[in-house]
Design a protein around this motif. Structure first.
Motif, short mmCIF file in Angstrom:
data_model
loop_
_atom_site.label_atom_id
_atom_site.label_comp_id
_atom_site.label_asym_id
_atom_site.label_seq_id
_atom_site.Cartn_x
_atom_site.Cartn_y
_atom_site.Cartn_z
N VAL A 125 36.17 41.66 36.08
CA VAL A 125 35.16 40.86 35.39
C VAL A 125 35.74 39.52 34.94
CG1 VAL A 125 33.92 40.72 33.19
CG2 VAL A 125 33.54 42.66 34.73
N ILE A 171 36.43 40.14 23.09
CA ILE A 171 35.29 39.73 23.92
C ILE A 171 34.22 39.04 23.08
CG2 ILE A 171 33.39 40.59 25.33
CD1 ILE A 171 35.38 42.68 26.46
N VAL A 213 41.82 37.94 26.33
CA VAL A 213 41.17 39.19 26.73
C VAL A 213 42.04 39.87 27.78
CG1 VAL A 213 39.10 40.25 27.68
CG2 VAL A 213 38.90 38.22 26.24
N ILE A 243 27.46 35.44 32.33
CA ILE A 243 28.77 35.76 31.73
C ILE A 243 28.58 36.67 30.52
CG2 ILE A 243 30.68 34.70 30.43
CD1 ILE A 243 30.63 32.43 32.55
N LYS A 261 28.91 44.34 29.68
CA LYS A 261 29.25 45.52 30.48
C LYS A 261 30.61 46.08 30.07
CE LYS A 261 29.85 47.30 35.11
NZ LYS A 261 29.43 47.21 36.51
N LEU A 262 31.57 45.19 29.89
CA LEU A 262 32.89 45.67 29.47
C LEU A 262 32.83 46.31 28.08
CD1 LEU A 262 35.26 42.75 30.57
CD2 LEU A 262 34.78 44.89 31.76
N ILE A 298 34.27 35.96 35.98
CA ILE A 298 33.86 34.94 35.01
C ILE A 298 34.55 33.61 35.32
CG2 ILE A 298 34.09 34.31 32.56
CD1 ILE A 298 33.30 37.23 31.90
N GLU A 328 26.29 38.90 30.18
CA GLU A 328 26.02 40.24 30.69
C GLU A 328 27.30 40.91 31.20
OE1 GLU A 328 23.30 41.91 30.29
OE2 GLU A 328 22.11 40.26 29.47
N LEU A 329 28.17 40.12 31.82
CA LEU A 329 29.44 40.70 32.30
C LEU A 329 30.29 41.18 31.12
CD1 LEU A 329 30.27 38.19 35.18
CD2 LEU A 329 29.73 40.62 35.44
N TRP A 330 30.37 40.35 30.09
CA TRP A 330 31.12 40.78 28.91
C TRP A 330 30.50 42.04 28.30
CZ3 TRP A 330 35.64 38.89 29.09
CH2 TRP A 330 35.94 37.53 29.15
N LEU A 381 25.63 43.26 37.93
CA LEU A 381 26.37 44.40 37.36
C LEU A 381 26.74 45.43 38.43
CD1 LEU A 381 24.46 44.90 33.99
CD2 LEU A 381 26.46 43.48 34.48
#
Lengths: 381, 381, 381, 381
Positions: free
Chosen positions: C52, D98, C108, D56, D62-63, C56, D58-60, C30
């Motif tokens: 992001v 998302i 997205v 992935i 975050k957004l 991904i 966790e990345l989503w 992050l």
């Protein structure tokens, strides 16, 4: 699928006259959205959407029933021809693909707002998607046990809900009765086939018992191993005792399940059958890499995937109804949403396949086979 | 959508007798898959799949035509009532949702292998999905220009392909002719509406010209700025010259487009209309955040999204046909796949909306409005 | 995947200390969205989305490269162990599942409007998704021929685009060079394996030639049969002649392809190899139902499905770029969109698999096998 | 997004040196899959998949947290600027997009078989997806009430599960605590904004009470009307009585809810606030077609859609875990699956929005507005 390069002159007269729209029966099809008053000009776009989505569901269900019937008939044979297995897997994958479409359709339905839907809802009563005879047929053909069924409102039995308004027979009850009379369920024939699987050698009760015994030993050893490691961490004698109890219980539950002793009311013949079915499932999953087991294993995987796709459809259905009609939190209304959610949680047809997953072992822990060569083959030779 | 909690006694007699299966017309619907011989027992699962998927496409197309017609009729009004805009956006979003379903269906079709398909393909000729009258109607209603159409094999005109085998009128040609006669296209009415958009003040040609002039200035300034930075990097006078030419060309192309001078054959009335339409599009995109422009902007966004969803469907269609029927690389066969791919590349209905995206400016570069307050409103006050 | 019931005490100390967020490396992960200025507070939500989504993609690409490498290594063996085949099919299906995710991600990305994107686009230059080394590695590992590649703007070679700004080596060029040096492509090893497939008897050139001759005969017979029916309809001698020419051409093209005579510049060794590969493909597709061919056939099906999933991703990519950046109709700008669309139309790695589909026969027309028993086996026995 | 046509010379030096792979931080990113032993060569493809899919997520997440924070900050203002509403709707739609991706990812996870997963599961303990701090942060930021939370195994509080193994603070607990301290929830600020909505005239308690009274009357009238029709069908006095009771109960429940009397323990200030919130929701849904209500209504719709997308993700998560790890039917094991299913059934954040749907009226039944002109506007004028 378009084929413009093909020469239309190349066909006998009888076929030349059948155009796409005749073959697909477009005109008849597009005349079936006339609603309550048999007058399409009185049907709003929203109601047309509602009708069409339900018609599309019925069309998909028809294809599902065809594939399941074909698969059932193939597995009804004894022995099941080896060529049948990839065919059945294809049927099940097709059913999965269809349930995925059906799941996605709820998004189209959700373009209806609550108010749009209220505009024609009152006239729908008592017509309800719950009255889909084909959905009941799918459940029957798969082998849903009647005692698992969740009662629906006042009607009690699902068959009641399919009767005509005056309580007489309807096309829906006739469909369902014909399906019940139409032969064994898929669950029945798949379990029959599983019970005949040769387990590490020629099929027979002895081999099954020997395999189960060694598998239960291996399960106990793996559990013991984990317990020993855990006890190194345990601080107090009480912790140690608690851990021992826990691992012993886990092992005992697994053994009871594998030996068919989990249902005290079952008679010995039932238990023997359960033992064979469960042994076959554990065997297929544990030695997945053996070439000759590859197709049976694909059948089991595809069966699970198919049941899962139906459960996902049920839950998505509940979410759509909740979105359009709502849920009065805490007051217990909204029986429709709850009913749909409960079917997804409780309806499991191939319950042994789901249960077996909880007692599989890591690959290094599974017992060594005595006859591994029986399960190999070569393509290049 | 299930509503088991509702009391069925609460309805007048006439309605009580209509069950789900009667309302949805299940029995008639499930009798339309009888194939060439009008005998379903001769229809394989694979052919049933083929028929049903095409029927489902026709059902979806029917809903699309309904929504597009409603949207067209709303936008045909002058002025378009403000309440109409969110309604049209909802229609377009519904069309998008449907095209997404239709795109996903190709996966079900792909559960057919080439050999499965060959088993009944010969009998399909000349019936072809290309003969879908409703798909042609959708293109007509949207406003696809005839001169963009890609000719299909020997038939030449798409209308030829819809005639009966003996060259006479068919239900398909009648549908298409009725659609052509049935009123203006969506493109026509949306462009009419755009051409009336008040641009930074009361609507009128003067305001449009003033806005376009300041926008073209801003575009030139942004390009000049980028050029200046680039020239600091340029090594040689030749590089510098090349860069200058490039930025000048970019600015000139943008100006010609905005002023409607990109088509030398167009007459002045056409150019004036194009100027207004393009000015409106640039205006709506450039001041997206103004509350009163929010719905017009949503209409434009939804229009683009709708056209895109159809293009995605076309390309996915090509990939399905290629997968099932194949493509002979290099020998130029496979006209079906190529035709489908070409329609996706060339068919653009709302071409000005696509084009405008290439000349938008960064937010700090857009000209300041003279009358921004005309485009505000408050809910909480 | 949550496992709350498991006893955390059951693990050795070294492992107990690794929590989910440490195992997944959440904090490092992050911290990688800090943009151009290495300062996340300057990164807008829109730019964070852009970063992001690309991250991904790179994560998915990494998984794809792992699966393809494993599959390549399994098929590099001679003979390919029979257990390898279901493993490779699983790898390919996983790649398909990943490309499907990647295709869906464009939605997205499309929540960015053109203006949102313009807000940070200028700073991205020359950084471009085209510089994804891993995507190039996937193409190399699959076996995309260099002469099929479509040149990109000024850079010419795709390798140029991966160099550092000053033209020196970069981590991207190093990745690509390492991949090129890292062993044969999947296409190469799959074609090698296909060329060893025993065709109706022990493998060998004679068997291949015999099979191809009988298949070409069957192909000619089927074409002749269709021609004869067509000629009954033909009105004029000219039509009859045209039809004869057409069917003869079709048969000749099929024969030339199967015999490896379609590329006049190929030497005899190349032709012999092509004959064997194509014979194997026709053989596997034509006798799909033979149990022993089931896994090889699944490998071919999964290969096609995998290539298709990548093509669908490419076309969807083009549609996203067109939607966000636009296309100036008719002025030929928008090289980015065109480039992406062209790669989907021209890049075919397993071109023989696609081509074979166009000359398959209906099941009743395929030649009878001499040694069908070589391809059977039984599970229940 | 590829932009090959752009001239890389056009950028200042500082930016020219940042390539795609540097901007995206590809090398750092691809070094985060080293597993337990900090050695990627020991990580199998299956485990790499497991790690990457969680990364992935966790990345989503975050957004999602960024969008929800932005939306919360916009709605925290009083009054909420009208321009904020379409921005918040866009944020929520992005969150929906998302969650849809995240839901689809379970299919990739399902390419793991049970045995694949067992191969590395033991080392994962106690690391569990349940320890995702960001998922907890999303729930907190949305406004999930603590008393709705379902306890997890032995840990009791969800915060316990996030502590380090030795019970001390961790990066996860710090994240969660910072989120709790970081300001009001979205639910809070959206309800605040709803409570300020002017209801048929200037905002104020009087208007709210007047509107609720007339709405409750309309609700009673609609119910009475349906009851009257139902009683015509009722056979016996007992049926008649039962029907009357039922409709009266329905009306009473609706009135109690709207007047905020459904929770006897609530104080008058709380009830007053609930009345305003619920009146606003009923008002927005009932007069959806009024132009000035269009954006507030879109906010409510998008909120519901966002919460639904999270519920769908939760249920799909349960199905994935059940598929990979299984469910021991009837023995009550499988706490993981049950826990996940229960969160989907019980966690409702915007519960009033869901509840309001159950008491909406058909359009002809809603009370007429006194001040409809306050809610109109014109674009074309």
């Amino acid at each position: 699928m378009r084929e413009p390069e093909v020469d239309s002159a190349a066909n006998p007269p009888s076929e030349r006259n059948l155009n796409y729209w005749e073959y697909i029966r477009v005109e008849e099809l597009l005349a079936l959205q006339r609603g309550f008053d048999d007058d399409e000009s009185k049907v709003s776009n929203d109601e047309a959407l509602f009708i069409v989505v339900h018609q599309i569901y019925e069309l998909w269900f028809k294809l599902i029933l065809r594939e399941l019937t074909t698969a059932r008939d193939l597995f009804r044979q004894n022995p099941v021809p080896d060529m049948a297995m990839s065919s059945v897997v294809r049927s099940f994958k097709r059913v999965v693909a269809i349930f995925e479409q059906a799941t996605a359709h709820f998004r189209v339905m959700e373009t209806l707002t609550t108010r749009d839907f209220l505009g024609f809802r009152d006239r729908l009563i008592p017509a309800s998607g719950f009255q889909s005879a084909q959905l009941r047929e799918i459940e029957i053909l798969l082998g849903l046990e009647d005692d698992l069924r969740i009662p629906i409102g006042r009607e009690g039995s699902y068959k009641e809900a399919l009767k005509a308004a005056d309580g007489s027979e309807s096309s829906a009850t006739r469909r369902v009765e014909a399906r019940i009379a139409g032969g064994p369920s898929l669950k029945r024939v798949i379990y029959d086939w599983l019970s005949r699987t040769p387990i590490d050698g020629p099929s027979g009760a002895d081999g099954v018992d020997r395999f189960l015994a060694s598998y239960i030993d291996a399960h106990r050893a793996e559990a013991h191993d984990r317990m020993a490691r855990a006890q190194q961490q345990a601080m107090t004698p009480a912790d140690e005792g608690r851990l021992r109890e826990r691992y012993e219980a886990e092992t005992a539950v697994a053994a009871a399940f594998l030996l068919g002793n989990d249902d005290p009311s079952a008679d010995e013949a039932t238990r023997a059958r359960l033992r064979r079915v469960r042994a076959a499932l554990v065997f297929l999953e544990s030695y997945r890499e053996l070439p000759r087991l590859a197709w049976p294993r694909e059948v089991v995987d595809a069966t699970i995937e198919m049941e899962q796709s139906m459960l996902i459809w049920r839950q998505r259905h509940a979410r759509m109804v909740e979105r359009v009609i709502g849920r009065r939190t805490g007051t217990g209304g909204s029986a429709g949403v709850d009913y749909l959610d409960q079917t997804a949680l409780r309806y499991r047809i191939f319950s042994d396949m789901w249960a077996v997953r909880t007692l599989l072992l890591r690959q290094p822990s599974v017992p060594e086979l005595v006859h591994p060569d029986d399960y190999r083959f070569k393509v290049e030779d």
